[in-house]
Design an enzyme around this catalytic site. Structure first.
Site, PDB file in Angstrom:
ATOM      1  N   THR A  70       0.898  -1.157   0.000  1.00 34.83           N
ATOM      2  CA  THR A  70       0.000   0.000   0.000  1.00 34.83           C
ATOM      3  C   THR A  70       0.928   1.194   0.000  1.00 34.83           C
ATOM      4  O   THR A  70       2.087   1.068   0.397  1.00 34.83           O
ATOM      5  CB  THR A  70      -0.865   0.001   1.283  1.00 34.83           C
ATOM      6  OG1 THR A  70      -1.905  -0.968   1.160  1.00 34.83           O
ATOM      7  CG2 THR A  70      -1.532   1.332   1.559  1.00 34.83           C
ATOM      8  N   ARG A  84     -13.670  -7.398  -2.739  1.00 31.57           N
ATOM      9  CA  ARG A  84     -13.182  -7.179  -1.370  1.00 31.57           C
ATOM     10  C   ARG A  84     -12.668  -5.741  -1.224  1.00 31.57           C
ATOM     11  O   ARG A  84     -11.951  -5.244  -2.083  1.00 31.57           O
ATOM     12  CB  ARG A  84     -12.067  -8.178  -1.064  1.00 31.57           C
ATOM     13  CG  ARG A  84     -11.406  -8.002   0.297  1.00 31.57           C
ATOM     14  CD  ARG A  84     -10.146  -7.171   0.192  1.00 31.57           C
ATOM     15  NE  ARG A  84      -9.399  -7.127   1.453  1.00 31.57           N
ATOM     16  CZ  ARG A  84      -8.378  -6.312   1.678  1.00 31.57           C
ATOM     17  NH1 ARG A  84      -7.962  -5.492   0.730  1.00 31.57           N
ATOM     18  NH2 ARG A  84      -7.758  -6.316   2.828  1.00 31.57           N
ATOM     19  N   VAL A  85     -13.013  -5.092  -0.142  1.00 35.52           N
ATOM     20  CA  VAL A  85     -12.532  -3.732   0.119  1.00 35.52           C
ATOM     21  C   VAL A  85     -11.693  -3.770   1.396  1.00 35.52           C
ATOM     22  O   VAL A  85     -12.103  -4.381   2.389  1.00 35.52           O
ATOM     23  CB  VAL A  85     -13.713  -2.751   0.279  1.00 35.52           C
ATOM     24  CG1 VAL A  85     -13.218  -1.371   0.684  1.00 35.52           C
ATOM     25  CG2 VAL A  85     -14.504  -2.675  -1.020  1.00 35.52           C
ATOM     26  N   GLY A  86     -10.523  -3.155   1.352  1.00 31.32           N
ATOM     27  CA  GLY A  86      -9.627  -3.159   2.512  1.00 31.32           C
ATOM     28  C   GLY A  86      -9.836  -1.963   3.415  1.00 31.32           C
ATOM     29  O   GLY A  86     -10.876  -1.288   3.374  1.00 31.32           O
ATOM     30  N   ASP A  87      -8.830  -1.708   4.217  1.00 30.55           N
ATOM     31  CA  ASP A  87      -8.914  -0.638   5.227  1.00 30.55           C
ATOM     32  C   ASP A  87      -8.584   0.747   4.662  1.00 30.55           C
ATOM     33  O   ASP A  87      -8.996   1.757   5.235  1.00 30.55           O
ATOM     34  CB  ASP A  87      -7.929  -0.923   6.360  1.00 30.55           C
ATOM     35  CG  ASP A  87      -6.496  -1.009   5.840  1.00 30.55           C
ATOM     36  OD1 ASP A  87      -6.263  -1.727   4.845  1.00 30.55           O
ATOM     37  OD2 ASP A  87      -5.614  -0.342   6.412  1.00 30.55           O
ATOM     38  N   GLY A 114      -0.922  -3.181   5.767  1.00 36.20           N
ATOM     39  CA  GLY A 114      -0.994  -4.508   6.378  1.00 36.20           C
ATOM     40  C   GLY A 114      -2.366  -5.060   6.096  1.00 36.20           C
ATOM     41  O   GLY A 114      -3.186  -4.390   5.468  1.00 36.20           O
ATOM     42  N   GLY A 138      -5.785  -5.501   5.758  1.00 36.68           N
ATOM     43  CA  GLY A 138      -6.759  -4.463   6.065  1.00 36.68           C
ATOM     44  C   GLY A 138      -7.873  -4.878   7.003  1.00 36.68           C
ATOM     45  O   GLY A 138      -8.406  -4.055   7.760  1.00 36.68           O
TER      46      GLY A 138
HETATM   47  N1  ASP Z   1      -3.955  -2.505   3.734  1.00 40.44           N
HETATM   48  C1  ASP Z   1      -4.079  -3.029   2.401  1.00 40.44           C
HETATM   49  C2  ASP Z   1      -5.374  -3.755   2.271  1.00 40.44           C
HETATM   50  O1  ASP Z   1      -5.691  -4.576   3.111  1.00 40.44           O
HETATM   51  C3  ASP Z   1      -2.988  -3.931   1.992  1.00 40.44           C
HETATM   52  C4  ASP Z   1      -1.629  -3.673   2.560  1.00 40.44           C
HETATM   53  O2  ASP Z   1      -1.312  -2.597   2.990  1.00 40.44           O
HETATM   54  O3  ASP Z   1      -0.812  -4.580   2.573  1.00 40.44           O
HETATM   55  O4  ASP Z   1      -6.049  -3.551   1.300  1.00 40.44           O
END
Ligand code: ASP
Length: 326
Positions: free
Chosen positions: A176, A204-207, A228, A230
């Site tokens: 990210t 899928r939607v992350g953080d 990380g 999400g």
């Molecule tokens: N945070 C991101 C997500 O989960 C991925 C990442 O930062 O590794 O979409």
């Protein structure tokens, strides 16, 4: 005297397994430094923190070395679905897009949505259509794909077939980019952009586009951008949690950020990191993995980049605050 500062990240993980050549490591560090220079230039020119974080993130979205924009991860269908957000600590204004497929720089669409003020989060084709309406660059989805991401998807599919997905490195899966800044007027802002994780389920939607989780800014407290898995950032509402610890418990930025990354998230062993900045320009960049692409410019104008433990001083940029005695 007015002072300002900026910090960025380009994702965290088990960096040894990235298998980058020395030339690729150094190209990634060069792009981090360039992102910081672009963000810093805005701050020196008197622009707001929001302009600075957006400018820094655009450089990383355009770089093939990070999982955002060009070079973003592929989902299980071999497609890109991009998430991004911005937040203005002065007004608590925020904008985000998720599962976007054609916006060259998703962070610009997030910013435009924030500016319009009507809604905070737009999904999929609506996000793409909004960006197009705003006159932002629209690209064929192939623009985002790099050879490295194709290989990462093939490797994750192989792990899936062999039932070894859990042993895949975080770096194979994640990444990210993000930025946080304090401007001369004392305002904070955060921006984050991502392709999510390799082989993620479609839709899928992350953080990153979830305000309070992967992206958060509040004047007087802090601005945070995370990286990380999400799902855990959403469950722990990481950005808001750090700001709340500072506001309600009176913790320093470092203490609050370390608590969340090193204590709350570490037991899941999912790999987590973030960059954060407070109202005085203090910077925290904790990560509980092998490494994290990161960098910052201090209020003196000193530009640093790092991937693992070792932090490289790159240069002193003009426009910083000179401390007495220097
Ligand atoms: N945070 C991101 C997500 O989960 C991925 C990442 O930062 O590794 O979409």
């Amino acid at each position: 005297m007015a002072h300002f500062a900026i910090a960025i990240h380009g994702g965290c993980g088990v960096m040894a397994k990235l298998n980058l050549t020395e030339a690729e490591w150094s190209a990634a560090r060069a792009d981090l430094a360039q992102a910081l220079r672009m963000g810093w230039a805005k701050l020196v020119a008197g622009a707001g923190a929001l302009d600075a974080v957006a400018a820094a993130v655009v450089v990383m979205e355009d770089s093939p070395h990070f999982n955002a924009g060009h070079g973003a991860a592929l989902n299980t269908n071999g497609e890109h679905e991009l998430d991004a957000a911005v937040m203005d600590g002065a007004t608590l204004g925020a904008g985000a897009v998720c599962a976007a497929r054609r916006i060259r720089n998703p962070v610009k669409a997030a910013r435009a949505l924030m500016e319009r003020g009507e809604s905070v989060l737009l999904t999929g084709s609506a996000a793409d259509a909004f960006a197009q309406d705003q006159g932002l660059d629209i690209v064929d989805p192939h623009y985002f794909t790099t050879e490295r991401r194709r290989e990462a998807l093939a490797s994750m599919k192989a792990h899936e077939r062999e039932g070894t997905s859990l042993s895949a490195s975080e770096a194979e899966k994640h990444g990210t980019v993000g930025a946080v800044a304090l401007d001369a007027a004392g305002h904070l802002a955060a921006a984050t952009s991502t392709g999510g994780f390799t082989n993620k389920p479609a839709g899928r939607v992350g953080d990153s586009p979830i305000i309070g989780a992967g992206t958060y800014a509040r004047d007087g407290a802090c601005a945070v951008s995370g990286t990380g898995k999400g799902e855990y950032f959403i469950r722990h509402v990481v950005g808001h949690e750090i700001a709340s610890r500072m506001r309600y418990l009176g913790e320093t930025l470092k203490k609050a950020a370390d608590k969340v990354v090193m204590e709350d998230l570490a037991p899941y062993k999912i790999g987590a990191g973030l960059v954060a900045i407070d109202a005085a320009g203090n910077i925290a960049a904790p990560y509980n993995t092998d490494g994290m692409f990161r960098g910052w410019v201090t209020i003196e104008g000193d530009l640093y980049v790092a991937t693992h433990d070792e932090v490289f001083f790159v240069e002193r940029l003009a426009g910083g605050m000179t401390r007495a005695g220097e």
